[in-house]
Write a protein that holds these residues in place. Sequence first.
Motif, mmCIF file in Angstrom:
data_model
loop_
_atom_site.group_PDB
_atom_site.id
_atom_site.type_symbol
_atom_site.label_atom_id
_atom_site.label_comp_id
_atom_site.label_asym_id
_atom_site.label_seq_id
_atom_site.Cartn_x
_atom_site.Cartn_y
_atom_site.Cartn_z
ATOM 1 N N GLY A 1 57.281 26.706 -2.794
ATOM 2 C CA GLY A 1 56.052 27.433 -3.105
ATOM 3 C C GLY A 1 55.458 27.210 -4.482
ATOM 4 O O GLY A 1 54.497 27.880 -4.854
ATOM 5 N N ASN A 2 56.000 26.283 -5.257
ATOM 6 C CA ASN A 2 55.462 26.012 -6.590
ATOM 7 C C ASN A 2 54.305 25.032 -6.545
ATOM 8 O O ASN A 2 54.256 24.159 -5.681
ATOM 9 N N THR A 3 53.396 25.169 -7.493
ATOM 10 C CA THR A 3 52.333 24.192 -7.729
ATOM 11 C C THR A 3 52.627 23.514 -9.067
ATOM 12 O O THR A 3 53.540 23.931 -9.796
ATOM 13 N N ALA A 4 51.840 22.516 -9.405
ATOM 14 C CA ALA A 4 52.005 21.867 -10.707
ATOM 15 C C ALA A 4 51.833 22.896 -11.831
ATOM 16 O O ALA A 4 52.586 22.885 -12.820
ATOM 17 N N LEU A 5 50.882 23.807 -11.670
ATOM 18 C CA LEU A 5 50.635 24.839 -12.681
ATOM 19 C C LEU A 5 51.829 25.774 -12.838
ATOM 20 O O LEU A 5 52.251 26.058 -13.963
ATOM 21 N N THR A 6 52.398 26.230 -11.728
ATOM 22 C CA THR A 6 53.534 27.151 -11.846
ATOM 23 C C THR A 6 54.760 26.448 -12.425
ATOM 24 O O THR A 6 55.508 27.057 -13.188
ATOM 25 N N ASP B 1 46.113 16.288 -6.168
ATOM 26 C CA ASP B 1 45.861 17.637 -5.663
ATOM 27 C C ASP B 1 46.576 18.649 -6.544
ATOM 28 O O ASP B 1 47.811 18.722 -6.556
ATOM 29 N N THR B 2 45.815 19.461 -7.271
ATOM 30 C CA THR B 2 46.398 20.456 -8.173
ATOM 31 C C THR B 2 46.848 21.713 -7.432
ATOM 32 O O THR B 2 47.531 22.551 -8.013
ATOM 33 N N THR B 3 46.489 21.847 -6.157
ATOM 34 C CA THR B 3 46.826 23.048 -5.403
ATOM 35 C C THR B 3 48.001 22.860 -4.450
ATOM 36 O O THR B 3 48.444 23.821 -3.826
ATOM 37 N N TYR C 1 45.565 22.966 -19.504
ATOM 38 C CA TYR C 1 44.788 21.886 -18.884
ATOM 39 C C TYR C 1 44.577 22.136 -17.394
ATOM 40 O O TYR C 1 43.455 22.042 -16.894
ATOM 41 N N LEU C 2 45.654 22.453 -16.666
ATOM 42 C CA LEU C 2 45.531 22.674 -15.225
ATOM 43 C C LEU C 2 44.715 23.927 -14.916
ATOM 44 O O LEU C 2 43.986 23.960 -13.921
ATOM 45 N N SER C 3 44.821 24.942 -15.748
ATOM 46 C CA SER C 3 44.012 26.156 -15.554
ATOM 47 C C SER C 3 42.531 25.832 -15.692
ATOM 48 O O SER C 3 41.705 26.326 -14.922
ATOM 49 N N LYS C 4 42.188 24.992 -16.658
ATOM 50 C CA LYS C 4 40.788 24.578 -16.825
ATOM 51 C C LYS C 4 40.315 23.764 -15.629
ATOM 52 O O LYS C 4 39.167 23.887 -15.210
ATOM 53 N N GLN C 5 41.195 22.948 -15.073
ATOM 54 C CA GLN C 5 40.822 22.151 -13.900
ATOM 55 C C GLN C 5 40.479 23.047 -12.720
ATOM 56 O O GLN C 5 39.572 22.745 -11.956
#
Length: 159
Positions: free
Chosen positions: A129-134, A121-123, A147-151
């Motif tokens: 409050g952090n995600t993998a992207l942050t 789960d990328t969200t 990569y995660l932004s493209k996902q």
Amino acid sequence: MKSIKGLILILIMSAMAFSSIEANPTPKVIKDNIFTAIRSIDYISINVLLSDGTDIDTVDKHGNTPLMVAAQIGNPRILNIILSHNPDVNKYNKEGFTALMVASKSGQLHVVQKLVARGADTTHKSNDGNTALTLASKFGHNEIVTYLSKQRTLRPFTK
């Protein structure tokens, strides 16, 4: 010189083999050993422990699973061993971190890619409050951010 290094390596591995796994270990010792084996890059012990029934989703005192520890280390062979036992890729530790978040924070792009392919789960948000992207962004792992932004753009928005 190579033979001396080889001899030292054999002595160290022998000492680890005799000291790390007891003859009749208790469940707690087995659980602790899977984490020790992963951190020591001990392929044989990892395979033996998992084939002997160690729970792939067992947790340490921080709530980390073997997958989370492997995600942080980033060793592809260990990651493949762990993933072959079908762990819960979305399980989270006491801080709310998943293996994907651990890999993103530590800059392990190949691990991030494998976990996303396995349905991570990328969200998911951690307790703070952090995600993998942050996390990837905060720690300067730009390839993971890309990569995660493209996902995110590839997956349709769902509620």
